[in-house]
Write an enzyme that holds these catalytic residues in place. Structure first.
Site, PDB file in Angstrom:
ATOM      1  N   SER A 127       0.837  -1.198   0.000  1.00 46.27           N
ATOM      2  CA  SER A 127       0.000   0.000   0.000  1.00 46.27           C
ATOM      3  C   SER A 127       0.870   1.245   0.000  1.00 46.27           C
ATOM      4  CB  SER A 127      -0.897   0.012   1.248  1.00 46.27           C
ATOM      5  OG  SER A 127      -1.547   1.263   1.395  1.00 46.27           O
ATOM      6  N   TYR A 140      -0.913   0.075  10.365  1.00 45.88           N
ATOM      7  CA  TYR A 140      -1.113  -0.501   9.033  1.00 45.88           C
ATOM      8  C   TYR A 140       0.002  -0.053   8.092  1.00 45.88           C
ATOM      9  CZ  TYR A 140      -3.387  -1.125   4.442  1.00 45.88           C
ATOM     10  OH  TYR A 140      -3.686  -1.463   3.147  1.00 45.88           O
ATOM     11  N   LYS A 144       2.745  -2.438   6.230  1.00 45.08           N
ATOM     12  CA  LYS A 144       2.917  -2.495   4.781  1.00 45.08           C
ATOM     13  C   LYS A 144       4.338  -2.120   4.370  1.00 45.08           C
ATOM     14  CE  LYS A 144      -1.185  -3.799   3.424  1.00 45.08           C
ATOM     15  NZ  LYS A 144      -1.373  -5.119   2.758  1.00 45.08           N
TER      16      LYS A 144
END
Length: 253
Positions: A127, A140, A144
């Site tokens: 991402s 998050y 990633k």
């Protein structure tokens, strides 16, 4: 014909980006198996479903042990709610990292022997949150970023038998896009911040995954392919006034 007889596993492939990836491989002719905790709300044409919690190493081992072969593993499982760092305890942030970083590692290790025998490929679904600050989803973003680095190390350790690459994904219009961006007016406004003036469709990500796993990318390993419509327009360009004044004085277009 390249995908006839080939087996592809897409983790978390029952909706959104994962479903788009699964459909793309099925359309190409592969046997596609998707795994998640819950079955898809509607069957995916040409796609098999196997229930599995990717955070459970035993379940993951059993999933791959049941396969006759494996040519491609797409580590798509992941996600996060909006959580400001100081407003959530460390345990909840750790669960986000577990799902987005440790689960792909667990799946890759369980799949390694099958992939090595087939001289197969792993595609990590990364991402843009892992490449820039990610307020509201910091754990998050960190996971990633770690996933991209993990893929590069795997690409070196497991060469030449297994290729490993990452798709660095930007904003995608899934069935849950309204939960992230708001209604259609908000989605349209967000789309205008993307150079290509639209959010990606799940099929865009699927086609990129098929490419990275295909023979056309046979010499690509340890790479990160940006699939973000050109990125994000820097906010300072709209806030700055000097260039705008020069543009108006010169009449340049």
């Amino acid at each position: 014909m390249e995908w006839n007889g080939k087996v592809v596993v897409v983790t978390g492939g029952t909706r959104g980006i994962g479903a788009g990836i699964a459909r793309a491989f099925a359309k190409a002719g592969a046997r596609v198996v998707v795994c998640a905790r819950h079955a898809p709300e509607a069957p995916l044409d040409g796609v098999e479903f196997t229930p599995a919690d990717l955070r459970d190493p035993i379940a993951v081992h059993d999933l791959f042990a049941a396969l006759p072969r494996l040519d491609v593993l797409v580590n798509n499982v992941g996600g996060t709610p909006y959580r400001l760092l100081a407003q959530t305890d460390a345990e909840r942030h750790a669960r986000v990292i577990e799902l987005n970083l440790l689960a792909p590692l667990t799946a890759s290790l369980a799949a390694y022997d099958l992939l090595r025998r087939a001289r197969g490929s792993i595609v990590m679904i990364g991402s843009v949150s892992g490449t820039r600050p990610s307020p509201g989803s910091a754990a998050y973003g960190a996971a990633k970023a770690g996933l991209d680095n993990l893929a590069r190390s795997m690409a070196v350790e497991w060469a030449p038998d297994v290729r490993v690459n990452t798709l660095v994904v930007g904003m995608v219009r899934t069935e849950q896009a309204h939960l992230h961006y708001g209604g259609e007016d908000a989605i349209a406004a967000v789309s205008r911040t993307v150079p290509l003036e639209r959010l990606a469709e799940p099929s865009d990500i699927g086609e990129a995954a098929v490419f990275l796993a295909s023979g056309a990318a046979a010499y690509i390993s340890g790479a990160s392919l940006l699939v973000h419509g050109g990125g994000e327009r820097p906010a300072f360009l709209d806030a700055a006034t000097a260039n705008k004044a020069n543009h108006e004085e010169t009449g340049e277009s």
